[in-house]
Scaffold this motif. Structure first.
Motif, PDB file in Angstrom:
ATOM      1  N   ARG A  16     -11.003   9.620   5.748  1.00 32.52           N
ATOM      2  CA  ARG A  16      -9.709   8.980   5.506  1.00 32.52           C
ATOM      3  C   ARG A  16      -9.319   8.065   6.658  1.00 32.52           C
ATOM      4  NH1 ARG A  16      -4.519  12.621   4.124  1.00 32.52           N
ATOM      5  NH2 ARG A  16      -4.824  13.278   6.289  1.00 32.52           N
ATOM      6  N   THR A  17      -9.576   8.497   7.895  1.00 31.36           N
ATOM      7  CA  THR A  17      -9.213   7.668   9.049  1.00 31.36           C
ATOM      8  C   THR A  17      -9.990   6.351   9.051  1.00 31.36           C
ATOM      9  OG1 THR A  17     -10.829   8.926  10.362  1.00 31.36           O
ATOM     10  CG2 THR A  17      -8.512   9.594  10.505  1.00 31.36           C
ATOM     11  N   ALA A  18     -11.275   6.413   8.659  1.00 32.42           N
ATOM     12  CA  ALA A  18     -12.094   5.196   8.617  1.00 32.42           C
ATOM     13  C   ALA A  18     -11.596   4.248   7.536  1.00 32.42           C
ATOM     14  CB  ALA A  18     -13.556   5.561   8.370  1.00 32.42           C
ATOM     15  N   ILE A  19     -11.233   4.806   6.376  1.00 32.02           N
ATOM     16  CA  ILE A  19     -10.712   3.977   5.291  1.00 32.02           C
ATOM     17  C   ILE A  19      -9.406   3.301   5.712  1.00 32.02           C
ATOM     18  CG2 ILE A  19      -9.701   4.057   2.976  1.00 32.02           C
ATOM     19  CD1 ILE A  19     -12.711   4.210   2.903  1.00 32.02           C
ATOM     20  N   ASN A  31     -10.163   0.517   8.352  1.00 35.13           N
ATOM     21  CA  ASN A  31     -10.828  -0.651   7.764  1.00 35.13           C
ATOM     22  C   ASN A  31      -9.891  -1.421   6.832  1.00 35.13           C
ATOM     23  OD1 ASN A  31     -13.217  -0.075   9.085  1.00 35.13           O
ATOM     24  ND2 ASN A  31     -14.035   1.149   7.406  1.00 35.13           N
ATOM     25  N   GLU A  32      -8.990  -0.699   6.150  1.00 31.99           N
ATOM     26  CA  GLU A  32      -8.058  -1.380   5.254  1.00 31.99           C
ATOM     27  C   GLU A  32      -7.071  -2.229   6.045  1.00 31.99           C
ATOM     28  OE1 GLU A  32      -5.388  -0.440   1.287  1.00 31.99           O
ATOM     29  OE2 GLU A  32      -5.486   1.066   2.874  1.00 31.99           O
ATOM     30  N   VAL A  33      -6.629  -1.727   7.199  1.00 32.61           N
ATOM     31  CA  VAL A  33      -5.713  -2.503   8.051  1.00 32.61           C
ATOM     32  C   VAL A  33      -6.389  -3.802   8.491  1.00 32.61           C
ATOM     33  CG1 VAL A  33      -4.556  -2.552  10.292  1.00 32.61           C
ATOM     34  CG2 VAL A  33      -4.380  -0.527   8.842  1.00 32.61           C
ATOM     35  N   LYS A  34      -7.652  -3.710   8.894  1.00 34.28           N
ATOM     36  CA  LYS A  34      -8.401  -4.913   9.302  1.00 34.28           C
ATOM     37  C   LYS A  34      -8.537  -5.892   8.144  1.00 34.28           C
ATOM     38  CE  LYS A  34     -11.168  -2.626  12.883  1.00 34.28           C
ATOM     39  NZ  LYS A  34     -12.550  -2.247  13.293  1.00 34.28           N
ATOM     40  N   LEU A  35      -8.830  -5.356   6.949  1.00 39.04           N
ATOM     41  CA  LEU A  35      -8.990  -6.219   5.777  1.00 39.04           C
ATOM     42  C   LEU A  35      -7.672  -6.913   5.429  1.00 39.04           C
ATOM     43  CD1 LEU A  35     -10.680  -7.232   3.369  1.00 39.04           C
ATOM     44  CD2 LEU A  35      -9.950  -5.182   2.123  1.00 39.04           C
ATOM     45  N   GLN A  36      -6.545  -6.173   5.525  1.00 35.06           N
ATOM     46  CA  GLN A  36      -5.244  -6.758   5.217  1.00 35.06           C
ATOM     47  C   GLN A  36      -4.933  -7.917   6.161  1.00 35.06           C
ATOM     48  OE1 GLN A  36      -2.742  -5.950   2.827  1.00 35.06           O
ATOM     49  NE2 GLN A  36      -4.382  -4.828   1.808  1.00 35.06           N
ATOM     50  N   SER A  62     -10.612   5.192  -2.999  1.00 29.77           N
ATOM     51  CA  SER A  62     -10.845   6.255  -2.015  1.00 29.77           C
ATOM     52  C   SER A  62      -9.545   6.989  -1.698  1.00 29.77           C
ATOM     53  CB  SER A  62     -11.437   5.669  -0.729  1.00 29.77           C
ATOM     54  OG  SER A  62     -12.742   5.184  -0.950  1.00 29.77           O
ATOM     55  N   LYS A  63      -8.445   6.255  -1.555  1.00 33.18           N
ATOM     56  CA  LYS A  63      -7.160   6.890  -1.221  1.00 33.18           C
ATOM     57  C   LYS A  63      -6.683   7.819  -2.330  1.00 33.18           C
ATOM     58  CE  LYS A  63      -4.950   3.064  -0.062  1.00 33.18           C
ATOM     59  NZ  LYS A  63      -3.872   2.158   0.417  1.00 33.18           N
ATOM     60  N   THR A  64      -6.987   7.480  -3.576  1.00 34.72           N
ATOM     61  CA  THR A  64      -6.614   8.381  -4.683  1.00 34.72           C
ATOM     62  C   THR A  64      -7.498   9.616  -4.728  1.00 34.72           C
ATOM     63  OG1 THR A  64      -8.058   7.207  -6.251  1.00 34.72           O
ATOM     64  CG2 THR A  64      -5.776   6.448  -6.056  1.00 34.72           C
ATOM     65  N   LEU A  65      -8.714   9.510  -4.205  1.00 36.40           N
ATOM     66  CA  LEU A  65      -9.643  10.642  -4.234  1.00 36.40           C
ATOM     67  C   LEU A  65      -9.388  11.648  -3.123  1.00 36.40           C
ATOM     68  CD1 LEU A  65     -13.009   8.814  -5.077  1.00 36.40           C
ATOM     69  CD2 LEU A  65     -11.716  10.324  -6.579  1.00 36.40           C
ATOM     70  N   PHE A  66      -8.746  11.224  -2.031  1.00 40.21           N
ATOM     71  CA  PHE A  66      -8.526  12.142  -0.908  1.00 40.21           C
ATOM     72  C   PHE A  66      -7.618  13.307  -1.302  1.00 40.21           C
ATOM     73  CE2 PHE A  66      -9.652   8.425   1.860  1.00 40.21           C
ATOM     74  CZ  PHE A  66     -10.804   9.001   2.369  1.00 40.21           C
ATOM     75  N   LYS A  67      -6.515  13.050  -2.003  1.00 42.86           N
ATOM     76  CA  LYS A  67      -5.609  14.109  -2.472  1.00 42.86           C
ATOM     77  C   LYS A  67      -5.202  15.045  -1.320  1.00 42.86           C
ATOM     78  CE  LYS A  67      -7.754  14.086  -7.034  1.00 42.86           C
ATOM     79  NZ  LYS A  67      -8.591  14.858  -7.999  1.00 42.86           N
TER      80      LYS A  67
END
Length: 485
Positions: free
Chosen positions: A120-123, A126-131, A204-209
């Motif tokens: 989750r931390t990696a996602i 990486n999402e912040v960088k992509l944004q 991925s964020k929906t799968l973490f739950k």
């Protein structure tokens, strides 16, 4: 047993199943009781093993695909009903009494590859960088009204507009060396890459739950530390937290959790037992991993007596505990002024509350007491080990619950229950993992995994009933404490 729910899993149209569902269920349960879990091994046993041939009663031996589909697709909706029926049979035989429930958990490896982890931390990173990258690029190509968070839906709509524009201008996309791409094609390709990556992060964020990791091979599995560490390097493996309730040596409840710790599994597990059997236990016996104020409060509301070993129980019996807690134990409490007086005679007065809200919404309240001043105190800097503090935190509700549970487990009956917990529920894990050699699930997905362990529980209970009959121990609910001569 009533197999109507099992037969409802089959369609009334088309050809009949090659083997009677009731017969196939008996074959698979017997296979699990003998430590045979693979569908191919069960198929082989149906052709060669006389016990399996007897259970088939003249019907054709099923192939491994039939066995696998039956376990994965047919049993998922009725396995709870079949397991509950067998538990009711044990109750009618006076083998269980629904009085004491011994609860414990174990982690079993999932059917997933080792290096398929998603963190989750990696996602998030990486999402912040992509944004940031996406915002800069959209500004460069002149997109107006860029949202603060650029979702995949927003990028998808933008791509549709650009593709319509390319189609209207009759722009042909070119690839390879020697071809020059138009500016519009370049924009579409860059935004397509952004869209696919953002879509992957959202999935991925929906799968973490609420979890910190999952496996790409089995998205319901969480990476955990397992005792079976053949590499001896503490490597995390995709696994499930299996919670088991044992009564009179029989497994009466099973549930699968994705939590790495046991503390948050107790309440949903007890709720499932109540719903499944329609009965409530009088006493719950568990180890220190289940101790929390929320769990104690739940048991109190349900009228269940807790026999949970406090997490500091073993430590409290040592000389080191008496040394470390010398000043804390020496404090006296004044109920009228709601304050503590330390060993040096200084007063610690109530200052404020510290509130913590759990994931389920339970509110826990701690009271903070601070010292007016420590100047000139002979114990200054010595009253607490480590970082010195002029304040203490006290949770009266939790302390009262813990003290009650401590009295319960140290009573004669509590000692008997603690001994039986070690024998009964931990003993069931020993049989499953060592005797039956079940250390890794064969199916994938939380529901399929639960079906698999319920089959294992049925096989375990049948073996237990047989052994108790053979050893003339029927009707025994608790092992007596044997005195050492």
């Amino acid at each position: 047993m009533d197999y109507r729910k099992l037969y409802l899993a089959y369609s009334s149209e088309g050809r009949n199943p090659a083997i009677e569902p009731k017969t196939l269920f008996k074959v698979i349960v017997y296979a699990y009781s003998q430590g045979i879990f693979s569908s191919r091994e069960i198929e082989k046993a149906c052709k060669l093993n006389l016990a399996f041939i007897y259970l088939l009663d003249g019907q054709k031996a099923p192939d491994h695909n039939t066995i696998s589909r039956f376990r994965r697709e047919r049993l998922s909706g009725c396995i709870d009903d079949l397991f509950t029926q067998f538990v009711n049979i044990l109750e009618s035989l006076d083998e269980i009494d629904f009085k004491n429930i011994f609860v414990d958990g174990t982690k079993i490896e999932a059917n997933a590859n080792k290096y398929t982890f998603v963190w989750r931390t990696a996602i998030a990173k990486n999402e912040v960088k992509l944004q940031e990258k996406c915002s800069i690029y959209l500004a460069e190509i002149g997109v107006a009204d860029i949202p603060e968070h650029i979702s995949s839906d927003y990028l998808g709509n933008l791509l549709k507009r650009l593709k319509r524009s390319a189609s209207a201008k009759k722009i042909e996309f070119v690839y390879g060396i020697g071809h020059r791409k138009t500016e519009l094609q370049k924009q579409i390709e860059v935004l397509t890459d952004f869209y696919e990556r953002e879509k992957k992060y959202e999935i991925s964020k929906t799968l973490f739950k609420g979890r910190n990791s999952y496996s790409k091979t089995d998205t319901d599995a969480t990476f955990m530390h397992l005792k079976e560490d053949h590499m001896r390097n503490g490597q995390l493996k995709a696994a499930y937290n299996v919670q088991v309730g044992v009564d009179s040596e029989y497994i009466v409840a099973v549930d699968i959790f994705q939590n790495r710790s046991d503390v948050n599994t107790l309440i949903p597990f007890m709720e499932r037992i109540q719903k499944q059997h329609g009965k409530q236990y009088e006493n719950l016996v568990a180890d220190a991993g289940y101790e929390s104020e929320e769990n104690y409060h739940y048991l109190e509301e349900k009228g269940i007596t807790p026999y949970i070993k406090p997490s500091n129980y073993e430590y409290s019996k040592t000389r080191k505990f008496q040394t470390d807690m010398e000043f804390r134990l020496a404090m006296s409490y004044d109920e009228e002024t709601d304050s503590f007086i330390c060993k040096g005679g200084r007063t610690l007065r109530y200052a404020s509350d510290k509130i913590r809200v759990s994931e389920s919404g339970y509110v826990s309240r701690k009271k903070i007491y601070t010292c007016d001043g420590c100047e000139g105190c002979p114990y200054y800097g010595k009253c607490y080990k480590g970082k010195y503090s002029k304040r203490i935190e006290v949770c009266p509700t939790f302390d009262n619950y813990r003290e009650e549970s401590r009295k319960n487990i140290t009573s004669d009956y509590g000692t008997l229950l603690r001994v039986n917990r070690s024998i009964q529920v931990e003993g069931s894990f020993g049989v499953v993992k060592q005797d039956l050699n079940f250390k890794r699930f064969l199916t994938r997905g939380k529901e399929n995994v639960r079906t698999e362990y319920l089959l294992l529980a049925l096989g375990f209970d049948i073996n237990k009933l047989h052994h108790r009959i053979q050893s003339n121990r029927v009707g025994l609910h608790l092992f007596p404490i044997q005195s050492i001569a």
